[in-house]
Write a protein that holds these residues in place. Structure first.
Motif, PDB file in Angstrom:
ATOM      1  N   ILE A 163      -9.664   0.746  -7.184  1.00 20.71           N
ATOM      2  CA  ILE A 163      -9.039   0.257  -5.823  1.00 20.71           C
ATOM      3  C   ILE A 163      -7.950   1.098  -5.616  1.00 20.71           C
ATOM      4  O   ILE A 163      -7.843   1.678  -4.492  1.00 20.71           O
ATOM      5  CB  ILE A 163      -8.814  -1.063  -5.906  1.00 20.71           C
ATOM      6  CG1 ILE A 163     -10.207  -1.774  -5.570  1.00 20.71           C
ATOM      7  CG2 ILE A 163      -7.835  -1.417  -4.986  1.00 20.71           C
ATOM      8  CD1 ILE A 163     -10.023  -3.175  -5.470  1.00 20.71           C
ATOM      9  N   PRO A 164      -6.839   1.482  -6.411  1.00 16.69           N
ATOM     10  CA  PRO A 164      -5.748   2.114  -6.189  1.00 16.69           C
ATOM     11  C   PRO A 164      -5.989   3.327  -5.337  1.00 16.69           C
ATOM     12  O   PRO A 164      -5.250   3.905  -4.493  1.00 16.69           O
ATOM     13  CB  PRO A 164      -4.993   2.363  -7.294  1.00 16.69           C
ATOM     14  CG  PRO A 164      -5.303   1.125  -8.250  1.00 16.69           C
ATOM     15  CD  PRO A 164      -6.831   1.023  -7.793  1.00 16.69           C
ATOM     16  N   ALA A 165      -7.030   4.182  -5.657  1.00 12.13           N
ATOM     17  CA  ALA A 165      -7.273   5.455  -5.284  1.00 12.13           C
ATOM     18  C   ALA A 165      -7.782   5.300  -3.611  1.00 12.13           C
ATOM     19  O   ALA A 165      -7.271   6.067  -2.962  1.00 12.13           O
ATOM     20  CB  ALA A 165      -8.436   6.220  -5.860  1.00 12.13           C
ATOM     21  N   ASN A 166      -8.340   4.194  -3.345  1.00 11.68           N
ATOM     22  CA  ASN A 166      -8.846   4.062  -2.082  1.00 11.68           C
ATOM     23  C   ASN A 166      -7.690   3.712  -1.085  1.00 11.68           C
ATOM     24  O   ASN A 166      -7.512   4.086  -0.045  1.00 11.68           O
ATOM     25  CB  ASN A 166      -9.905   3.145  -1.921  1.00 11.68           C
ATOM     26  CG  ASN A 166     -11.159   3.120  -2.442  1.00 11.68           C
ATOM     27  OD1 ASN A 166     -11.518   3.223  -3.789  1.00 11.68           O
ATOM     28  ND2 ASN A 166     -12.054   4.093  -1.948  1.00 11.68           N
ATOM     29  N   LEU A 167      -6.555   2.948  -1.557  1.00 13.34           N
ATOM     30  CA  LEU A 167      -5.475   2.807  -0.994  1.00 13.34           C
ATOM     31  C   LEU A 167      -4.458   3.795  -0.719  1.00 13.34           C
ATOM     32  O   LEU A 167      -3.990   3.839   0.343  1.00 13.34           O
ATOM     33  CB  LEU A 167      -4.593   1.284  -1.816  1.00 13.34           C
ATOM     34  CG  LEU A 167      -5.328   0.040  -1.918  1.00 13.34           C
ATOM     35  CD1 LEU A 167      -4.634  -0.895  -2.857  1.00 13.34           C
ATOM     36  CD2 LEU A 167      -5.556  -0.612  -0.447  1.00 13.34           C
ATOM     37  N   ARG A 185       1.035  -1.178  -0.030  1.00 12.64           N
ATOM     38  CA  ARG A 185      -0.066  -0.046  -0.079  1.00 12.64           C
ATOM     39  C   ARG A 185       0.840   1.345   0.111  1.00 12.64           C
ATOM     40  O   ARG A 185       0.558   2.241  -0.501  1.00 12.64           O
ATOM     41  CB  ARG A 185      -0.906   0.074   1.219  1.00 12.64           C
ATOM     42  CG  ARG A 185      -1.781   0.987   1.179  1.00 12.64           C
ATOM     43  CD  ARG A 185      -2.625   0.987   2.442  1.00 12.64           C
ATOM     44  NE  ARG A 185      -3.887   1.802   2.710  1.00 12.64           N
ATOM     45  CZ  ARG A 185      -4.842   1.828   3.264  1.00 12.64           C
ATOM     46  NH1 ARG A 185      -4.824   0.884   4.367  1.00 12.64           N
ATOM     47  NH2 ARG A 185      -5.978   2.680   3.255  1.00 12.64           N
ATOM     48  N   THR A 186       1.943   1.220   0.893  1.00  9.06           N
ATOM     49  CA  THR A 186       2.912   2.385   0.866  1.00  9.06           C
ATOM     50  C   THR A 186       3.311   2.503  -0.522  1.00  9.06           C
ATOM     51  O   THR A 186       3.739   3.739  -0.964  1.00  9.06           O
ATOM     52  CB  THR A 186       3.979   2.091   1.787  1.00  9.06           C
ATOM     53  OG1 THR A 186       3.246   2.182   3.128  1.00  9.06           O
ATOM     54  CG2 THR A 186       4.894   3.307   1.955  1.00  9.06           C
ATOM     55  N   LEU A 187       3.947   1.365  -1.333  1.00  6.25           N
ATOM     56  CA  LEU A 187       4.434   1.638  -2.479  1.00  6.25           C
ATOM     57  C   LEU A 187       3.475   2.139  -3.365  1.00  6.25           C
ATOM     58  O   LEU A 187       3.926   2.985  -4.460  1.00  6.25           O
ATOM     59  CB  LEU A 187       5.013   0.175  -2.887  1.00  6.25           C
ATOM     60  CG  LEU A 187       6.202  -0.456  -2.189  1.00  6.25           C
ATOM     61  CD1 LEU A 187       6.431  -1.812  -2.673  1.00  6.25           C
ATOM     62  CD2 LEU A 187       7.275   0.466  -2.135  1.00  6.25           C
ATOM     63  N   ILE A 188       2.202   1.658  -3.470  1.00  6.43           N
ATOM     64  CA  ILE A 188       1.202   2.234  -4.328  1.00  6.43           C
ATOM     65  C   ILE A 188       1.089   3.850  -4.122  1.00  6.43           C
ATOM     66  O   ILE A 188       1.119   4.590  -5.044  1.00  6.43           O
ATOM     67  CB  ILE A 188      -0.124   1.653  -4.106  1.00  6.43           C
ATOM     68  CG1 ILE A 188       0.076   0.174  -4.654  1.00  6.43           C
ATOM     69  CG2 ILE A 188      -1.406   2.302  -4.673  1.00  6.43           C
ATOM     70  CD1 ILE A 188      -1.249  -0.609  -4.020  1.00  6.43           C
ATOM     71  N   SER A 189       1.162   4.397  -2.928  1.00  3.55           N
ATOM     72  CA  SER A 189       1.138   5.781  -2.445  1.00  3.55           C
ATOM     73  C   SER A 189       2.368   6.378  -3.337  1.00  3.55           C
ATOM     74  O   SER A 189       2.004   7.543  -3.642  1.00  3.55           O
ATOM     75  CB  SER A 189       0.912   6.117  -1.043  1.00  3.55           C
ATOM     76  OG  SER A 189      -0.344   5.544  -0.565  1.00  3.55           O
ATOM     77  N   ARG A 190       3.350   5.743  -3.372  1.00  7.03           N
ATOM     78  CA  ARG A 190       4.686   6.251  -3.821  1.00  7.03           C
ATOM     79  C   ARG A 190       4.577   6.625  -5.396  1.00  7.03           C
ATOM     80  O   ARG A 190       4.927   7.362  -5.920  1.00  7.03           O
ATOM     81  CB  ARG A 190       5.827   5.625  -3.439  1.00  7.03           C
ATOM     82  CG  ARG A 190       6.239   5.854  -1.913  1.00  7.03           C
ATOM     83  CD  ARG A 190       7.211   4.899  -1.433  1.00  7.03           C
ATOM     84  NE  ARG A 190       7.536   5.140  -0.205  1.00  7.03           N
ATOM     85  CZ  ARG A 190       8.473   4.257   0.629  1.00  7.03           C
ATOM     86  NH1 ARG A 190       9.208   3.191   0.090  1.00  7.03           N
ATOM     87  NH2 ARG A 190       8.486   4.586   1.917  1.00  7.03           N
ATOM     88  N   ASP A 191       3.804   5.459  -5.952  1.00  7.86           N
ATOM     89  CA  ASP A 191       3.655   5.638  -7.396  1.00  7.86           C
ATOM     90  C   ASP A 191       2.809   6.391  -7.617  1.00  7.86           C
ATOM     91  O   ASP A 191       2.981   7.228  -8.698  1.00  7.86           O
ATOM     92  CB  ASP A 191       2.861   4.052  -7.800  1.00  7.86           C
ATOM     93  CG  ASP A 191       4.276   3.314  -8.219  1.00  7.86           C
ATOM     94  OD1 ASP A 191       5.277   3.665  -8.147  1.00  7.86           O
ATOM     95  OD2 ASP A 191       3.839   2.119  -8.411  1.00  7.86           O
ATOM     96  N   PHE A 192       1.754   6.984  -6.842  1.00 11.84           N
ATOM     97  CA  PHE A 192       0.869   8.156  -7.234  1.00 11.84           C
ATOM     98  C   PHE A 192       1.776   9.532  -6.986  1.00 11.84           C
ATOM     99  O   PHE A 192       1.585  10.410  -8.114  1.00 11.84           O
ATOM    100  CB  PHE A 192      -0.274   8.030  -6.332  1.00 11.84           C
ATOM    101  CG  PHE A 192      -1.629   7.440  -6.605  1.00 11.84           C
ATOM    102  CD1 PHE A 192      -2.311   8.101  -7.524  1.00 11.84           C
ATOM    103  CD2 PHE A 192      -1.898   5.992  -5.938  1.00 11.84           C
ATOM    104  CE1 PHE A 192      -3.283   7.364  -8.120  1.00 11.84           C
ATOM    105  CE2 PHE A 192      -3.169   5.553  -6.402  1.00 11.84           C
ATOM    106  CZ  PHE A 192      -3.837   6.142  -7.460  1.00 11.84           C
TER     107      PHE A 192
END
Length: 507
Positions: A438-442, A391-398
């Motif tokens: 889903i990525p936006a919610n994470l 989840r942290t990595l997904i936020s970093r991708d954003f």
């Protein structure tokens, strides 16, 4: 005679302000519409005609005195049945809460009442918001107004169907993994997931605390902005609420409605298209991007590699939080209580077991088991802990993507609405419907789904998703409103005007 059910919320508000109609007339028109068509759609679980008309009368009295409570004072609204409503049933689509009437209002519901919006009723939903089709409601499925044999999306299919079938001009939903945006895409409506913490969650019966977010369901981007501005803002009763003012969302929608996208950088997310996406959905998406480019936007492709792990991450975090949240439904304090058969003096544990067995549906049980396993001793670090790291990595991708673009765009859902029952026996296929949302919610970022047209294969609506950085909700409204304007000019009017008749009743 004007058919007020076809008007937007902004138009209704203007008509009320100009003395062209009354709130009682508007509310009764929508109640009549519900009486005519909801037997086929099943958007509502509870209709509060008496309460809505009483609120409408109070609104008319305020306007007559020259003191409306808000711009939307007198405009009726529907509310998803996951939000607590004092004096009205709140079931979350579950038998375990059948007949429960909360002693308090959710903050957003209290805000609606104080702003003068008559509450028409509570809308159907997947049980405890667990689902992508509104087929998991204990009270029966909601039907898509475009094709009554198809799903309206989930978990907030009731709110989307009520708006799409002109039973309500506005509705509130909740978005945990796409439950506002995905129903919006498949019903041809506008759905917005605000920044996490931007709208109060107090009084929302939690599915997954770190993912749930209340947001608007409407027929236009401007209507969503009006409702979002009304219910958004800091709430000291919600520990996750952001103590910061909202940006000017209505102004952003009005700016976007000029159709000018000059200076806006749009990032097309590589991982949110291609294989698994219906060709007609992709075609409408690509056409929408082209329209935005012609309006002055700059388009770049961005890559968010960890988005391919978002679905697996979500379906570890959500069940874990859900299993914890749903532990409180134990038959001891409120809700359903079932006594086991053949036991003369059952223990509390036996009553709990019997109640949860009868009160929860299969999908809820499935996710409780998954979540309990993921949190169990010896598996916590391997599953839940690892999911939080991804989840942290997904936020970093954003963050990296937003360094290259002002907003990110993708199709809202991979396909149009599928037929009722088509995926009930295949939970994994059902979960894939939330692939792009889903990525936006994470990451907690805001997103909007705007109708992008009809897929060639089936003539059903597809959606265009716009995502922005946290607290930059105004960006999704600007881009969403611009696309809405450009497409309406191309179509000659709103997409819903192209929908077929509903069960013999003119739409």
């Amino acid at each position: 005679m004007t058919d007020w059910t076809r008007s937007t919320a902004a138009e209704l508000a203007d008509a009320l302000a100009n003395g062209e109609t009354t709130s009682v007339e508007l509310t009764q028109a929508h109640l009549d519409r519900t009486a005519a068509v909801d037997g086929a759609v099943h958007a509502y679980l509870h209709v509060d005609a008496e309460g809505a008309l009483a609120q409408a009368e109070a609104s008319d009295a305020r306007r007559a005195a020259g003191s409306p409570a808000s711009r939307l004072d007198g405009v009726p609204i529907a509310v998803k049945d996951v939000l607590a409503t004092q004096g009205l049933p709140t079931t979350c689509g579950s038998r375990i809460l059948e007949g429960w009437i909360p002693p308090y209002d959710a903050t957003v519901v209290d805000t609606l009442r104080r702003a003068g919006l008559p509450i028409l009723g509570k809308t159907n939903m997947d049980e405890f918001a667990m689902g992508s089709s509104t087929e998991h409601s204990a009270y029966g499925p909601t039907h898509n107004p475009w094709d009554l044999d198809r799903i309206p999306g989930g978990s907030g299919g009731g709110s989307a169907a009520a708006v799409a079938s002109y039973q309500a001009p506005l509705a509130l939903g909740t978005d945990t993994g796409g439950s506002i945006r995905q129903p919006g895409a498949v019903t041809g409506t506008v759905g917005v997931k605000p920044t996490y913490g931007g709208v109060s969650r107090y009084g929302l019966v939690a599915l997954a605390n770190s993912l749930d977010q209340v947001g608007p369901v409407t027929r236009t981007v401007l209507d969503s902005a009006l409702l979002h501005e009304l219910v958004g803002g800091h709430d000291p009763r919600d520990s996750t609420s952001i103590d910061q003012p909202l940006p000017d969302l209505v102004a952003a929608a009005e700016l976007g409605a000029t159709g000018d996208m000059s200076g806006v950088r749009i990032g097309v997310v590589k991982e949110l298209s291609g294989e698994g996406y219906q060709p007609g959905v992709l075609a409408r998406f690509e056409e929408s991007v082209e329209l935005l480019v012609k309006a002055g936007a700059e388009v770049v492709e961005v890559s968010c590699p960890t988005f391919v792990h978002a679905l697996a991450t979500y379906y570890l975090i959500l069940p874990a939080e859900a299993s914890s949240n749903l532990a409180k439904f134990d038959a001891m304090r409120y809700g359903l209580r079932v006594y086991p058969d053949g036991v003369d003096a059952p223990s509390a544990e036996e009553v709990m077991r019997a109640t949860r067995d009868k009160g929860f549906g299969d999908e809820v049980k499935r996710r409780i088991i998954l979540g309990t396993y993921a949190l169990s001793s010896g598996y916590y670090d391997a599953y839940y802990g690892q999911a939080q790291k991804v989840r942290t990595l997904i936020s970093r991708d954003f963050e990296a993507a937003f360094a290259k673009a002002d907003v990110l765009v993708s199709p809202t859902a991979p396909t149009t609405a599928f037929k009722l029952g088509e995926k009930l026996d295949d939970p994994l296929a059902m979960y894939l419907n939330d692939l792009a949302t889903i990525p936006a919610n994470l990451a907690g970022v805001p997103g909007i789904s705007v109708p992008s047209g009809l897929a060639d294969e089936d003539g059903l609506p597809a959606g265009f998703q716009v995502l922005a950085p946290a607290l930059a909700d105004d960006r999704v409204y600007r881009v969403g409103a611009a696309l809405e304007k450009l497409l309406a000019d191309q179509w000659g009017g709103p997409l819903l005007a192209q929908a077929p008749t509903l069960d013999g009743v003119a739409r």
